[in-house]
Design a protein around this motif. Sequence first.
Motif, mmCIF file in Angstrom:
data_model
loop_
_atom_site.group_PDB
_atom_site.id
_atom_site.type_symbol
_atom_site.label_atom_id
_atom_site.label_comp_id
_atom_site.label_asym_id
_atom_site.label_seq_id
_atom_site.Cartn_x
_atom_site.Cartn_y
_atom_site.Cartn_z
ATOM 1 N N TYR A 112 -13.906 28.913 -94.498
ATOM 2 C CA TYR A 112 -14.802 28.014 -93.775
ATOM 3 C C TYR A 112 -16.109 27.867 -94.542
ATOM 4 N N GLU A 113 -16.481 26.622 -94.845
ATOM 5 C CA GLU A 113 -17.742 26.328 -95.507
ATOM 6 C C GLU A 113 -18.775 25.925 -94.459
ATOM 7 N N ARG A 114 -19.829 26.712 -94.336
ATOM 8 C CA ARG A 114 -20.829 26.431 -93.301
ATOM 9 C C ARG A 114 -21.575 25.119 -93.555
ATOM 10 N N GLU A 115 -21.855 24.796 -94.816
ATOM 11 C CA GLU A 115 -22.653 23.615 -95.117
ATOM 12 C C GLU A 115 -21.912 22.322 -94.803
ATOM 13 N N THR A 116 -20.625 22.279 -95.098
ATOM 14 C CA THR A 116 -19.858 21.042 -94.942
ATOM 15 C C THR A 116 -18.954 21.040 -93.721
ATOM 16 N N GLY A 117 -18.651 22.229 -93.186
ATOM 17 C CA GLY A 117 -17.698 22.320 -92.091
ATOM 18 C C GLY A 117 -16.255 22.295 -92.544
ATOM 19 N N ALA A 118 -16.022 22.273 -93.849
ATOM 20 C CA ALA A 118 -14.658 22.209 -94.373
ATOM 21 C C ALA A 118 -13.898 23.499 -94.083
ATOM 22 N N VAL A 119 -12.611 23.359 -93.800
ATOM 23 C CA VAL A 119 -11.723 24.496 -93.535
ATOM 24 C C VAL A 119 -10.514 24.380 -94.443
ATOM 25 N N ALA A 157 -7.301 37.333 -92.776
ATOM 26 C CA ALA A 157 -8.740 37.389 -93.032
ATOM 27 C C ALA A 157 -9.358 35.999 -92.972
ATOM 28 N N MET A 158 -10.696 35.982 -92.862
ATOM 29 C CA MET A 158 -11.462 34.747 -92.874
ATOM 30 C C MET A 158 -12.623 34.906 -93.850
ATOM 31 N N LEU A 159 -12.828 33.886 -94.686
ATOM 32 C CA LEU A 159 -13.930 33.844 -95.636
ATOM 33 C C LEU A 159 -14.912 32.782 -95.165
ATOM 34 N N ILE A 160 -16.153 33.194 -94.891
ATOM 35 C CA ILE A 160 -17.192 32.286 -94.428
ATOM 36 C C ILE A 160 -18.208 32.136 -95.548
ATOM 37 N N LEU A 161 -18.294 30.940 -96.098
ATOM 38 C CA LEU A 161 -19.161 30.660 -97.235
ATOM 39 C C LEU A 161 -20.449 29.944 -96.794
#
Length: 312
Positions: free
Chosen positions: A31-38, A308-312
Amino acid sequence: MRSAELDYDLPPELIAQHPPRRRDASRLLVYERETGAVRHRTFADLPGELRGELVVVNDTRVVPARLRLRRESGGEAEVLLLEPLGDGAWEALARPSRRLRPGERLGAVELLEPLGGGRWRVRLDGEPAGEPPLPPYIREPLADPARYQTVYAGEPGSAAAPTAGLHFTPELLARLDVERVTLHVGLDTFRPLAVDELERHELHGERYRVEPQAWERIRVAGRVLAVGTTTVRVLETVARDGVLEGRTSLYVLPGFDFRRVDALLTNFHLPRSTLLALVMAFAGVAQTRELYRLAVEERYRFYSFGDAMLIL
């Protein structure tokens, strides 16, 4: 914030009962916090998802701390060692707690005094020689106890594994820029919320240590990826007070100001847990709820042996 806001629906069959065949074969929700992309990846794809982060892991080793014992009357008892107190004494959870008495012996364990909430001060003869302290939601036996340890585990001291690190293999680590810190996981990490408001929950603290040279690398890094919520608590504790060894009772709730964590790698956590509150603090409350809804929809595996989840 109300504890009920950390609830979500999870089909029981999504609670992972055993680790995957290969550690890095687990799935990875990005999950990219800046763009909301998953993106839906596998854990082996992690290096390609990073942006030059220094990867910081918690290198604690799980103690074989679950002791199945018998009382002198013949009844069954169980002791879960939480933390050494010195001179053979430990803080522990013991059951059936209400039936136990100070001075009673349970095999190699002597009960010294109750501490409340099922906790006891006990004395252990020798070193811990029990079973891995698997969480109660794992009901299948663990064929290989090493799978409840990270491949980089060092000093023994934890009553639970820092599970976000279970996905790494030596080969995968060799492709990353890695630094180590230590937090010995105790009761605080897995104790459920028992209050209606998150702010009223009390953390008792857990032991941590960061080597000076490690902290210098972490301090000057352009971006830092914290592997797991325990690593977050160490990094944010030191970023605030500069103390490299001690106890931390840092409680991370939504609204928290992150000073040294730029990205987070974490498993999917239990409802109404301080771990889920920390993830919401980092990713956003509404965003975390949506990510968990999506993970359920996509049939990700949850909790200690899950994905797992990766939050960028």
